[in-house]
Design a protein around this motif. Structure first.
Motif, PDB file in Angstrom:
ATOM      1  N   ALA A  64      11.695 -20.233 -11.106  1.00 49.58           N
ATOM      2  CA  ALA A  64      11.086 -20.849  -9.633  1.00 49.58           C
ATOM      3  C   ALA A  64       9.765 -20.534  -9.620  1.00 49.58           C
ATOM      4  CB  ALA A  64      11.951 -20.502  -8.740  1.00 49.58           C
ATOM      5  N   GLU A  94      13.448 -24.638 -12.122  1.00 45.67           N
ATOM      6  CA  GLU A  94      14.183 -24.995 -10.654  1.00 45.67           C
ATOM      7  C   GLU A  94      13.609 -26.344 -10.058  1.00 45.67           C
ATOM      8  OE1 GLU A  94      13.734 -22.962  -6.620  1.00 45.67           O
ATOM      9  OE2 GLU A  94      15.566 -22.087  -7.633  1.00 45.67           O
ATOM     10  N   GLN A  95      12.424 -26.737 -10.444  1.00 47.52           N
ATOM     11  CA  GLN A  95      11.751 -28.198 -10.042  1.00 47.52           C
ATOM     12  C   GLN A  95      11.277 -28.918 -11.319  1.00 47.52           C
ATOM     13  OE1 GLN A  95       9.906 -25.301  -8.397  1.00 47.52           O
ATOM     14  NE2 GLN A  95      11.124 -25.571  -6.467  1.00 47.52           N
ATOM     15  N   GLU A  96      12.125 -28.831 -12.537  1.00 46.94           N
ATOM     16  CA  GLU A  96      11.691 -29.218 -13.741  1.00 46.94           C
ATOM     17  C   GLU A  96      11.110 -30.798 -13.591  1.00 46.94           C
ATOM     18  OE1 GLU A  96      13.043 -29.103 -18.600  1.00 46.94           O
ATOM     19  OE2 GLU A  96      14.244 -28.004 -16.893  1.00 46.94           O
ATOM     20  N   SER A  97      11.773 -31.582 -12.967  1.00 50.34           N
ATOM     21  CA  SER A  97      11.314 -32.957 -12.729  1.00 50.34           C
ATOM     22  C   SER A  97      10.073 -33.213 -12.175  1.00 50.34           C
ATOM     23  CB  SER A  97      12.602 -33.634 -11.981  1.00 50.34           C
ATOM     24  OG  SER A  97      12.616 -33.187 -10.574  1.00 50.34           O
ATOM     25  N   LEU A  98       9.669 -32.069 -11.469  1.00 53.09           N
ATOM     26  CA  LEU A  98       8.521 -32.101 -10.961  1.00 53.09           C
ATOM     27  C   LEU A  98       7.443 -31.537 -11.572  1.00 53.09           C
ATOM     28  CD1 LEU A  98       9.008 -31.917  -6.980  1.00 53.09           C
ATOM     29  CD2 LEU A  98       8.226 -33.873  -8.077  1.00 53.09           C
ATOM     30  N   PHE A  99       8.022 -30.087 -11.903  1.00 55.19           N
ATOM     31  CA  PHE A  99       6.784 -29.165 -12.359  1.00 55.19           C
ATOM     32  C   PHE A  99       7.189 -29.067 -13.799  1.00 55.19           C
ATOM     33  CE2 PHE A  99       5.345 -28.380  -8.314  1.00 55.19           C
ATOM     34  CZ  PHE A  99       4.240 -27.923  -8.297  1.00 55.19           C
ATOM     35  N   PHE A 118       1.161 -31.343  -5.907  1.00 49.79           N
ATOM     36  CA  PHE A 118       2.367 -30.845  -5.727  1.00 49.79           C
ATOM     37  C   PHE A 118       2.402 -29.396  -6.000  1.00 49.79           C
ATOM     38  CE2 PHE A 118       3.801 -34.880  -7.890  1.00 49.79           C
ATOM     39  CZ  PHE A 118       4.914 -35.156  -7.079  1.00 49.79           C
ATOM     40  N   LEU A 122       4.160 -27.003  -2.842  1.00 49.34           N
ATOM     41  CA  LEU A 122       5.352 -26.007  -3.016  1.00 49.34           C
ATOM     42  C   LEU A 122       4.807 -24.559  -3.063  1.00 49.34           C
ATOM     43  CD1 LEU A 122       7.305 -27.614  -6.257  1.00 49.34           C
ATOM     44  CD2 LEU A 122       7.846 -27.583  -3.924  1.00 49.34           C
TER      45      LEU A 122
END
Length: 201
Positions: A64, A94-99, A118, A122
């Protein structure tokens, strides 16, 4: 090369869940770096060792974003150093689609702009969560203190045995060192309690 970085806030917390995630995605155990301390700054031994190992083209995995750190400005600076100065890509599971910084890299200058937005959002959330945790801790301590809960080392009670040992010490029957050993007290505690005993006399 795949590299994993893991952080837990203190030595009492267990990093096994994060380690298992890293192993599951094919990272060799020798390339998983684990710190057990606060994320307030980046002066962490495993993190600094990892940065010495990282090379351009490597892929760094985090569970994360707040595992990287808890400081808003620090996270942004560190992310940019890793991805833009060192040429490392980062994936936050934890935010693979974004990061996944590879996606931003593919988009060129527009990708940098989106990544910055982004990341700012975050990182801010991560820092605010840290502030909330500190606030809850302070509130909990204040409530406990109002209820009479004492923090720190338990107070050594003024037992009859202690009073008897002090009498013997004052008469010269035992040395101060021997009296402290019998009472299981450090010198500072022993002499403080002796003074308190005078006040109660």
């Amino acid at each position: 090369m795949k590299i994993g970085y893991i952080r837990v806030s203190d030595k009492r917390q267990n990093p096994d869940r994060q380690i298992e995630k890293m192993l599951d995605i094919g990272i060799e155990e020798r390339f998983i770096f684990v710190d057990r301390q606060s994320g307030k700054d980046f002066a962490r031994p495993a993190y600094q060792s990892m940065k010495q190992v990282l090379r351009e083209g490597d892929l760094l995995y985090l569970d994360a974003l707040d595992r990287l750190g808890r400081n808003y400005d620090g996270i942004i600076d560190e992310w940019k150093e890793l991805t833009r100065s060192l040429g490392v890509d980062i994936v936050v599971l934890e935010q693979e689609s974004l990061f996944d910084s590879r996606r931003f890299r593919e988009m060129g200058e527009l990708g940098k702009l989106m990544e910055d937005q982004f990341l700012s959002l975050l990182s801010y959330v991560a820092e605010q969560e840290r502030n909330k945790i500190r606030t809850r801790q302070r509130e909990g301590i204040n409530i406990a203190q109002r209820k009479g809960v004492r923090f720190g080392r338990p107070r050594v009670e003024m037992t009859e045995e202690f009073q008897e040992v002090v009498k013997r010490w004052r008469k010269g029957e035992v040395t101060a060192k021997e009296a402290m050993r019998i009472c299981k007290m450090k010198p500072s505690t022993f002499y403080r309690r002796v003074e308190e005993l005078k006040g109660e006399a």
